[in-house]
Structures are given as C-alpha cells and as structure tokens.
Design an enzyme around this catalytic site. Structure first.
Site, PDB file in Angstrom:
ATOM      1  N   HIS A  10      52.897  -9.011 101.747  1.00  0.00           N
ATOM      2  CA  HIS A  10      52.011  -8.275 102.652  1.00  0.00           C
ATOM      3  C   HIS A  10      50.544  -8.680 102.468  1.00  0.00           C
ATOM      4  O   HIS A  10      50.150  -9.172 101.406  1.00  0.00           O
ATOM      5  CB  HIS A  10      52.154  -6.771 102.398  1.00  0.00           C
ATOM      6  CG  HIS A  10      51.824  -6.404 100.991  1.00  0.00           C
ATOM      7  ND1 HIS A  10      50.538  -6.247 100.553  1.00  0.00           N
ATOM      8  CD2 HIS A  10      52.604  -6.212  99.910  1.00  0.00           C
ATOM      9  CE1 HIS A  10      50.538  -5.957  99.270  1.00  0.00           C
ATOM     10  NE2 HIS A  10      51.787  -5.936  98.843  1.00  0.00           N
ATOM     11  N   ARG A  61      52.860  -1.238 103.779  1.00  0.00           N
ATOM     12  CA  ARG A  61      52.052  -2.461 103.717  1.00  0.00           C
ATOM     13  C   ARG A  61      52.890  -3.694 104.093  1.00  0.00           C
ATOM     14  O   ARG A  61      52.361  -4.636 104.696  1.00  0.00           O
ATOM     15  CB  ARG A  61      51.380  -2.616 102.338  1.00  0.00           C
ATOM     16  CG  ARG A  61      52.301  -2.601 101.116  1.00  0.00           C
ATOM     17  CD  ARG A  61      51.448  -2.390  99.875  1.00  0.00           C
ATOM     18  NE  ARG A  61      52.135  -2.537  98.589  1.00  0.00           N
ATOM     19  CZ  ARG A  61      52.810  -1.585  97.966  1.00  0.00           C
ATOM     20  NH1 ARG A  61      52.965  -0.403  98.530  1.00  0.00           N
ATOM     21  NH2 ARG A  61      53.347  -1.813  96.762  1.00  0.00           N
ATOM     22  N   GLU A  88      58.381  -3.162  96.274  1.00  0.00           N
ATOM     23  CA  GLU A  88      57.698  -3.660  95.078  1.00  0.00           C
ATOM     24  C   GLU A  88      58.422  -3.113  93.849  1.00  0.00           C
ATOM     25  O   GLU A  88      59.149  -2.115  93.937  1.00  0.00           O
ATOM     26  CB  GLU A  88      56.225  -3.200  95.104  1.00  0.00           C
ATOM     27  CG  GLU A  88      55.367  -3.694  93.941  1.00  0.00           C
ATOM     28  CD  GLU A  88      55.475  -5.193  93.729  1.00  0.00           C
ATOM     29  OE1 GLU A  88      56.577  -5.690  93.385  1.00  0.00           O
ATOM     30  OE2 GLU A  88      54.454  -5.876  93.875  1.00  0.00           O
ATOM     31  N   HIS A 182      56.801  -7.957  98.730  1.00  0.00           N
ATOM     32  CA  HIS A 182      55.736  -7.668  97.760  1.00  0.00           C
ATOM     33  C   HIS A 182      55.643  -8.755  96.680  1.00  0.00           C
ATOM     34  O   HIS A 182      56.585  -9.519  96.485  1.00  0.00           O
ATOM     35  CB  HIS A 182      56.028  -6.326  97.108  1.00  0.00           C
ATOM     36  CG  HIS A 182      56.182  -5.245  98.119  1.00  0.00           C
ATOM     37  ND1 HIS A 182      55.162  -4.395  98.465  1.00  0.00           N
ATOM     38  CD2 HIS A 182      57.224  -4.912  98.915  1.00  0.00           C
ATOM     39  CE1 HIS A 182      55.573  -3.577  99.418  1.00  0.00           C
ATOM     40  NE2 HIS A 182      56.823  -3.866  99.709  1.00  0.00           N
TER      41      HIS A 182
HETATM   42  C1  DG2 Z   1      51.138  -5.161  93.287  1.00  0.00           C
HETATM   43  C2  DG2 Z   1      51.479  -6.243  92.304  1.00  0.00           C
HETATM   44  O1  DG2 Z   1      52.136  -5.201  94.255  1.00  0.00           O
HETATM   45  O2  DG2 Z   1      50.708  -6.148  91.205  1.00  0.00           O
HETATM   46  O3  DG2 Z   1      52.156  -3.068  92.731  1.00  0.00           O
HETATM   47  O4  DG2 Z   1      50.090  -3.388  92.085  1.00  0.00           O
HETATM   48  O5  DG2 Z   1      52.457  -6.904  96.082  1.00  0.00           O
HETATM   49  O6  DG2 Z   1      52.872  -4.528  96.511  1.00  0.00           O
HETATM   50  O7  DG2 Z   1      50.512  -5.356  96.141  1.00  0.00           O
HETATM   51  P1  DG2 Z   1      51.962  -5.491  95.810  1.00  0.00           P
HETATM   52  C3  DG2 Z   1      51.125  -3.760  92.642  1.00  0.00           C
HETATM   53  P2  DG2 Z   1      50.757  -7.189  89.997  1.00  0.00           P
HETATM   54  O8  DG2 Z   1      52.152  -7.195  89.432  1.00  0.00           O
HETATM   55  O9  DG2 Z   1      50.375  -8.561  90.542  1.00  0.00           O
HETATM   56  O10 DG2 Z   1      49.740  -6.658  89.026  1.00  0.00           O
END
Ligand code: DG2
Length: 247
Positions: A10, A61, A88, A182
């Site tokens: 995203h 997102r 994610e 993600h």
């Molecule tokens: C990020 C990844 O996920 O963070 O959950 O903070 O892709 O949904 O923005 P996304 C989060 P990192 O593992 O790179 O710190």
C-alpha cells in the site's frame, strides 16, 4: 507458459508518516500515500501488465491503494478476493508505538529483533489496549485463533495456504494477479517465491506504492529472482528509507 504476479505494498499510511508501528490497526492512507497508489496504477498500465483479479487484505490502506491503482489503470472493475491472511503481521503490543521512541527505549538489538527477526514476536497485545482488534467483527470467524502478536514465521504459516491456494489457482487459470497488501505480508510472499532463508529475509524491505512484478515459469519459480520493480530507481531509494526507519 509463464504466470504474472504483481505485488503492491500500500501507499504511505498516516501511521507510516508518523513512524508508528501499525500492524492490524486500520489506518488510512496519507495524502502522499494516495498519490503513490495512483502513480502505482499508472506504472502498471504503462507496463501493460493489466490485472485480471485482485487479492487484498482486510485493511483500508491496502484496499484503498488497490482501488486507486486499479482506477488509474482503468481496471477498477475486476473481481476482488479479500482475506485476513494478507493482513500486515500483527505487531502485538508495539501497535501504536513510535518506532524511534521504541528504538531509544529498548536499543538497536531488541528493536531489530522485533522488526526483522524471523521468529521473535513482540509481546502480545492485551484485549483492553486501545489498539487491540478484540471484538472487531471482520475477525469474528477466527475466534480464539485471532493473533495477538506475530513474527514473520507466523505470517508465512498463515500466508502459505493462501499463496499456494487462491492466488496460485488464479495464476493457473492464466490470470494476471494483483496482490495489494503490506510490508511484512508481502515479505512473506517474497520469501516463499524466492526461497529466501530465514536469515536472508531480514534484509528484504518493500517500498510503499511501487509495483513489484514477478514472472513465474511453469514450475512457479521466478524467472528473475526478486522480481522487477516497475520503477527500480524510486524503489531503491524507498527500500533504504524503510530499512532505516526508527533511526
Ligand atoms: C508496517 C511495517 O506495515 O512496519 O505495521 O508498521 O506495510 O502495513 O505499513 P505496513 C507496520 P515495519 O515492519 O517495516 O517496521
């Protein structure tokens, strides 16, 4: 016979912009992220890899990114499949916490263990935490199996059946498949496609909003390891920024 799979993290979310761990918290795109999503759709159209089917997570997102990108590519009408398996990674008790503050509090080693080790999950989130997903109707079917924290190994475990099931089923039908998801759920996909070791995957970071195209051979092996970003220069700069988050 080759198969075409496009992975799209995203666009920048409001919490990416604030440098906060997000996980399953359902935050929107920032203005920059909205622009990235539209641009990503333009790159897909320019490359002539028009998706026939979309797979997304249950988080806005990724959903909004896919909608904006597909609209820009004039493919807003294709069928959509959604699954929590593309969400994610659940970031546990880190959800809502600032990455820089977390790094300063716990130190580099612990911070990177939580962010990039393969099998060390952050502490679990409590049901009373304001950023918990307890009671969220979209996860009701999961019951007690709904995660309260996850490491990347957990994400691979939940993604495996979805990648080799619904996504590969669409590829086998000759469809160009777009997966909008993600940073870490797509790292899990990349790990499986490229057969990257548990240690090696720590160094793989995905930029926001830049489509990553995989051509797969008849055995579903990538013809080019690591796939091909549709804007390689922008991807290289953004990957470094993701790797350095928190510092
Ligand atoms: C990020 C990844 O996920 O963070 O959950 O903070 O892709 O949904 O923005 P996304 C989060 P990192 O593992 O790179 O710190």
């Amino acid at each position: 016979m080759t198969y075409t799979l496009i992975l799209l993290r995203h666009g920048e979310s409001t919490w990416n912009a604030l440098n906060q761990f997000t996980g399953w918290v359902d935050v929107p795109l920032s203005e920059k992220g909205t622009a990235e999503a539209i641009r990503g759709g333009g790159l897909i159209a320019d490359a002539g890899v028009l998706p026939d089917v979309l797979h997304t997570s249950l988080l806005r997102r990724a959903i909004m990114t896919a909608n904006l990108a597909l609209d820009a590519a004039d493919r807003h009408w294709i069928p959509v499949r959604r699954s929590w398996r593309l969400n994610e990674r659940h970031y546990g008790d880190l959800q809502g916490k600032n990455k820089k503050q977390t790094l300063d509090t716990y130190g580099e080693e612990q911070f990177m263990l939580w962010r990039r080790s393969y099998d060390t999950p952050p502490p679990p989130i409590s049901d009373t935490n304001e950023f918990s997903q307890a009671g969220d109707p979209r996860y009701a079917d999961l019951g007690d199996d709904a995660p309260k924290t996850e490491c990347l190994a957990d994400v691979v475990a939940r993604m495996e059946s979805y990648l080799y099931g619904p996504i590969f089923d669409d590829l086998k039908e000759g469809k160009t498949v777009l997966v909008a998801a993600h940073g870490n759920s797509l790292r899990a996909v990349v790990k499986m496609l490229d057969e990257i070791s548990d240690e090696g995957i720590a160094k793989v970071n995905l930029p926001t909003g830049i489509p990553l195209k995989y051509e797969l051979d008849e055995n579903f092996k990538p013809i080019k390891a690591g796939g091909e970003y549709l804007d390689p220069e922008a991807a290289a700069a953004a990957i470094t920024a993701v790797a350095n988050q928190g510092r």
